[in-house]
Design a protein around this motif. Structure first.
Motif, PDB file in Angstrom:
ATOM      1  N   MET A   1      58.884 -52.684 -71.561  1.00  0.00           N
ATOM      2  CA  MET A   1      57.435 -52.861 -71.600  1.00  0.00           C
ATOM      3  C   MET A   1      57.049 -54.008 -70.665  1.00  0.00           C
ATOM      4  O   MET A   1      57.512 -55.122 -70.832  1.00  0.00           O
ATOM      5  N   THR A   2      56.208 -53.728 -69.683  1.00  0.00           N
ATOM      6  CA  THR A   2      55.793 -54.754 -68.746  1.00  0.00           C
ATOM      7  C   THR A   2      54.654 -55.586 -69.333  1.00  0.00           C
ATOM      8  O   THR A   2      54.035 -55.211 -70.339  1.00  0.00           O
ATOM      9  N   ASP A   3      54.368 -56.710 -68.683  1.00  0.00           N
ATOM     10  CA  ASP A   3      53.269 -57.568 -69.144  1.00  0.00           C
ATOM     11  C   ASP A   3      51.941 -56.831 -69.099  1.00  0.00           C
ATOM     12  O   ASP A   3      51.109 -56.970 -70.009  1.00  0.00           O
ATOM     13  N   ILE A   4      51.713 -56.057 -68.019  1.00  0.00           N
ATOM     14  CA  ILE A   4      50.453 -55.314 -67.904  1.00  0.00           C
ATOM     15  C   ILE A   4      50.357 -54.259 -69.003  1.00  0.00           C
ATOM     16  O   ILE A   4      49.307 -54.110 -69.643  1.00  0.00           O
ATOM     17  N   GLN A   5      51.442 -53.527 -69.242  1.00  0.00           N
ATOM     18  CA  GLN A   5      51.414 -52.505 -70.290  1.00  0.00           C
ATOM     19  C   GLN A   5      51.066 -53.111 -71.645  1.00  0.00           C
ATOM     20  O   GLN A   5      50.267 -52.558 -72.401  1.00  0.00           O
ATOM     21  N   LYS A   6      51.663 -54.262 -71.940  1.00  0.00           N
ATOM     22  CA  LYS A   6      51.415 -54.914 -73.227  1.00  0.00           C
ATOM     23  C   LYS A   6      49.996 -55.453 -73.316  1.00  0.00           C
ATOM     24  O   LYS A   6      49.323 -55.307 -74.352  1.00  0.00           O
ATOM     25  N   LEU A   7      49.505 -56.083 -72.239  1.00  0.00           N
ATOM     26  CA  LEU A   7      48.143 -56.618 -72.226  1.00  0.00           C
ATOM     27  C   LEU A   7      47.118 -55.518 -72.450  1.00  0.00           C
ATOM     28  O   LEU A   7      46.212 -55.653 -73.290  1.00  0.00           O
ATOM     29  N   ILE A   8      47.237 -54.428 -71.700  1.00  0.00           N
ATOM     30  CA  ILE A   8      46.256 -53.345 -71.816  1.00  0.00           C
ATOM     31  C   ILE A   8      46.374 -52.673 -73.177  1.00  0.00           C
ATOM     32  O   ILE A   8      45.356 -52.294 -73.780  1.00  0.00           O
ATOM     33  N   ALA A   9      47.582 -52.525 -73.684  1.00  0.00           N
ATOM     34  CA  ALA A   9      47.759 -51.962 -75.023  1.00  0.00           C
ATOM     35  C   ALA A   9      47.023 -52.807 -76.060  1.00  0.00           C
ATOM     36  O   ALA A   9      46.299 -52.290 -76.922  1.00  0.00           O
ATOM     37  N   LYS A  10      47.203 -54.124 -75.992  1.00  0.00           N
ATOM     38  CA  LYS A  10      46.523 -55.027 -76.926  1.00  0.00           C
ATOM     39  C   LYS A  10      45.005 -54.900 -76.794  1.00  0.00           C
ATOM     40  O   LYS A  10      44.271 -54.881 -77.797  1.00  0.00           O
ATOM     41  N   ASP A  11      44.539 -54.838 -75.550  1.00  0.00           N
ATOM     42  CA  ASP A  11      43.092 -54.726 -75.302  1.00  0.00           C
ATOM     43  C   ASP A  11      42.521 -53.440 -75.901  1.00  0.00           C
ATOM     44  O   ASP A  11      41.480 -53.453 -76.562  1.00  0.00           O
ATOM     45  N   LEU A  12      43.192 -52.316 -75.650  1.00  0.00           N
ATOM     46  CA  LEU A  12      42.683 -51.029 -76.125  1.00  0.00           C
ATOM     47  C   LEU A  12      42.676 -50.959 -77.645  1.00  0.00           C
ATOM     48  O   LEU A  12      41.750 -50.402 -78.249  1.00  0.00           O
ATOM     49  N   LEU A  13      43.688 -51.528 -78.265  1.00  0.00           N
ATOM     50  CA  LEU A  13      43.728 -51.563 -79.731  1.00  0.00           C
ATOM     51  C   LEU A  13      42.638 -52.474 -80.303  1.00  0.00           C
ATOM     52  O   LEU A  13      41.990 -52.143 -81.299  1.00  0.00           O
ATOM     53  N   ASN A 171      51.698 -40.164 -60.894  1.00  0.00           N
ATOM     54  CA  ASN A 171      50.730 -40.904 -61.708  1.00  0.00           C
ATOM     55  C   ASN A 171      51.363 -42.201 -62.187  1.00  0.00           C
ATOM     56  O   ASN A 171      52.514 -42.218 -62.628  1.00  0.00           O
ATOM     57  N   VAL A 172      50.594 -43.286 -62.097  1.00  0.00           N
ATOM     58  CA  VAL A 172      51.012 -44.567 -62.674  1.00  0.00           C
ATOM     59  C   VAL A 172      49.924 -44.997 -63.653  1.00  0.00           C
ATOM     60  O   VAL A 172      48.758 -45.124 -63.266  1.00  0.00           O
ATOM     61  N   SER A 173      50.299 -45.176 -64.931  1.00  0.00           N
ATOM     62  CA  SER A 173      49.340 -45.586 -65.957  1.00  0.00           C
ATOM     63  C   SER A 173      49.529 -47.056 -66.300  1.00  0.00           C
ATOM     64  O   SER A 173      50.652 -47.567 -66.275  1.00  0.00           O
ATOM     65  N   LEU A 174      48.421 -47.708 -66.650  1.00  0.00           N
ATOM     66  CA  LEU A 174      48.501 -49.121 -67.019  1.00  0.00           C
ATOM     67  C   LEU A 174      49.296 -49.313 -68.302  1.00  0.00           C
ATOM     68  O   LEU A 174      50.022 -50.289 -68.461  1.00  0.00           O
ATOM     69  N   THR A 175      49.139 -48.372 -69.237  1.00  0.00           N
ATOM     70  CA  THR A 175      49.928 -48.415 -70.467  1.00  0.00           C
ATOM     71  C   THR A 175      50.131 -46.991 -70.945  1.00  0.00           C
ATOM     72  O   THR A 175      49.592 -46.042 -70.364  1.00  0.00           O
ATOM     73  N   ASN A 176      50.930 -46.828 -71.997  1.00  0.00           N
ATOM     74  CA  ASN A 176      51.280 -45.481 -72.438  1.00  0.00           C
ATOM     75  C   ASN A 176      51.409 -45.432 -73.958  1.00  0.00           C
ATOM     76  O   ASN A 176      51.354 -46.451 -74.648  1.00  0.00           O
ATOM     77  N   PHE A 177      51.582 -44.225 -74.451  1.00  0.00           N
ATOM     78  CA  PHE A 177      51.605 -43.968 -75.891  1.00  0.00           C
ATOM     79  C   PHE A 177      52.693 -44.759 -76.601  1.00  0.00           C
ATOM     80  O   PHE A 177      52.450 -45.392 -77.639  1.00  0.00           O
ATOM     81  N   ASP A 178      53.895 -44.757 -76.043  1.00  0.00           N
ATOM     82  CA  ASP A 178      55.013 -45.448 -76.677  1.00  0.00           C
ATOM     83  C   ASP A 178      54.748 -46.954 -76.773  1.00  0.00           C
ATOM     84  O   ASP A 178      55.023 -47.580 -77.801  1.00  0.00           O
ATOM     85  N   CYS A 179      54.222 -47.511 -75.688  1.00  0.00           N
ATOM     86  CA  CYS A 179      53.930 -48.943 -75.654  1.00  0.00           C
ATOM     87  C   CYS A 179      52.852 -49.302 -76.674  1.00  0.00           C
ATOM     88  O   CYS A 179      52.999 -50.277 -77.426  1.00  0.00           O
ATOM     89  N   ILE A 180      51.779 -48.518 -76.720  1.00  0.00           N
ATOM     90  CA  ILE A 180      50.696 -48.830 -77.639  1.00  0.00           C
ATOM     91  C   ILE A 180      51.157 -48.694 -79.089  1.00  0.00           C
ATOM     92  O   ILE A 180      50.784 -49.491 -79.957  1.00  0.00           O
ATOM     93  N   ALA A 181      51.982 -47.690 -79.373  1.00  0.00           N
ATOM     94  CA  ALA A 181      52.499 -47.526 -80.726  1.00  0.00           C
ATOM     95  C   ALA A 181      53.328 -48.744 -81.133  1.00  0.00           C
ATOM     96  O   ALA A 181      53.210 -49.253 -82.263  1.00  0.00           O
ATOM     97  N   GLU A 182      54.154 -49.237 -80.218  1.00  0.00           N
ATOM     98  CA  GLU A 182      54.993 -50.405 -80.514  1.00  0.00           C
ATOM     99  C   GLU A 182      54.145 -51.652 -80.746  1.00  0.00           C
ATOM    100  O   GLU A 182      54.374 -52.408 -81.692  1.00  0.00           O
ATOM    101  N   VAL A 183      53.152 -51.863 -79.878  1.00  0.00           N
ATOM    102  CA  VAL A 183      52.270 -53.022 -80.029  1.00  0.00           C
ATOM    103  C   VAL A 183      51.461 -52.907 -81.323  1.00  0.00           C
ATOM    104  O   VAL A 183      51.253 -53.897 -82.041  1.00  0.00           O
ATOM    105  N   ALA A 184      51.002 -51.694 -81.643  1.00  0.00           N
ATOM    106  CA  ALA A 184      50.229 -51.483 -82.871  1.00  0.00           C
ATOM    107  C   ALA A 184      51.044 -51.854 -84.107  1.00  0.00           C
ATOM    108  O   ALA A 184      50.518 -52.451 -85.062  1.00  0.00           O
ATOM    109  N   ALA A 185      52.329 -51.518 -84.082  1.00  0.00           N
ATOM    110  CA  ALA A 185      53.197 -51.880 -85.208  1.00  0.00           C
ATOM    111  C   ALA A 185      53.427 -53.386 -85.246  1.00  0.00           C
ATOM    112  O   ALA A 185      53.376 -54.006 -86.316  1.00  0.00           O
ATOM    113  N   ASP A 186      53.658 -53.986 -84.083  1.00  0.00           N
ATOM    114  CA  ASP A 186      53.898 -55.432 -84.020  1.00  0.00           C
ATOM    115  C   ASP A 186      52.704 -56.224 -84.535  1.00  0.00           C
ATOM    116  O   ASP A 186      52.865 -57.297 -85.141  1.00  0.00           O
ATOM    117  N   GLU A 187      51.489 -55.708 -84.289  1.00  0.00           N
ATOM    118  CA  GLU A 187      50.282 -56.463 -84.628  1.00  0.00           C
ATOM    119  C   GLU A 187      49.630 -55.998 -85.931  1.00  0.00           C
ATOM    120  O   GLU A 187      48.531 -56.447 -86.271  1.00  0.00           O
TER     121      GLU A 187
END
Length: 213
Positions: A1-13, A171-187
């Motif tokens: 998980m990159t810093d950008i993926q984690k940041l955007i995941a946190k933002d979207l949640l 395609n390059v996405s800022l974040t993805n389903f797996d990353c957001i699911a992991e961040v959602a569980a962490d938070e």
């Protein structure tokens, strides 16, 4: 998980642009039960998140598509993101309609586009990939060289991956389903044991066996 993926995941949640509800699934228009709701348009009404998203889109395009000459947004969700990101980057932008206008010049592509120009398509969300590939095809038919897509979020569904591969477009996405699911569980948005259920849905949306697990 990159810093950008984690940041955007946190933002979207945080702004509920992506919202998980595995115990009370949403129902899609197709009838499929889904544990996730996604509306990235909410990023436009959250200035701090919007800034993160647009800066990340610009950074991603510079890194992945340094030869980009024009940004083209998908209609309608990608238009604002393409416009803001193009402004940051000092690039021209336009957008592709879902169909040609039935009046005036009957344009489907809005904005100036020259044959041979290197284009990056800006999309907010990729699930099965159908709509964004239609945009890629319209641009290619107009003579553009589509060098890739940049999107805010992707489910990573196999159908979408297959379609992108078939269309021979990256395609390059800022974040993805797996990353957001992991961040959602962490938070604390979901339980850690919900991650496996979410991934099971993503891997086969028509299989509802994850419900009630």
């Amino acid at each position: 998980m990159t810093d950008i993926q984690k940041l955007i995941a946190k933002d979207l949640l945080k702004i509920k642009a992506v919202f998980f509800r595995p115990d009370e699934p949403f129902t899609w228009a197709s009838g499929i039960k889904s544990p996730v709701y996604c509306d990235n348009r909410l990023t436009l009404t959250a200035p701090e998140v919007r800034t993160d998203v647009e800066n990340a889109l610009a950074e991603t395009i510079r890194a992945e598509y340094p030869e980009a000459e024009v940004l083209m947004g998908t209609s309608t969700a990608g238009i604002a993101h393409a416009a803001i990101t193009a402004h940051i980057m000092g690039l021209p932008m336009g957008y592709v309609r879902s169909g040609a206008k039935d009046h005036g010049r009957k344009n489907q592509i809005e904005g100036r586009l020259e044959a041979g120009q290197k284009v990056v398509v800006v999309e907010d969300l990729i699930s099965t990939g159908g709509s964004v590939i239609e945009v890629v095809n319209v641009l290619r038919e107009a003579g553009a060289e589509v060098i890739g897509i940049v999107s805010i979020f992707t489910y990573g569904m196999q159908k979408g991956l297959d379609r992108l591969a078939e269309a021979d477009v990256k395609n390059v996405s800022l974040t993805n389903f797996d990353c957001i699911a992991e961040v959602a569980a962490d938070e604390g948005y979901i339980r850690p044991e919900d991650i496996a259920r979410l991934i099971k849905f993503r891997n086969n949306p028509s299989d509802e066996s994850w419900i009630g697990e």
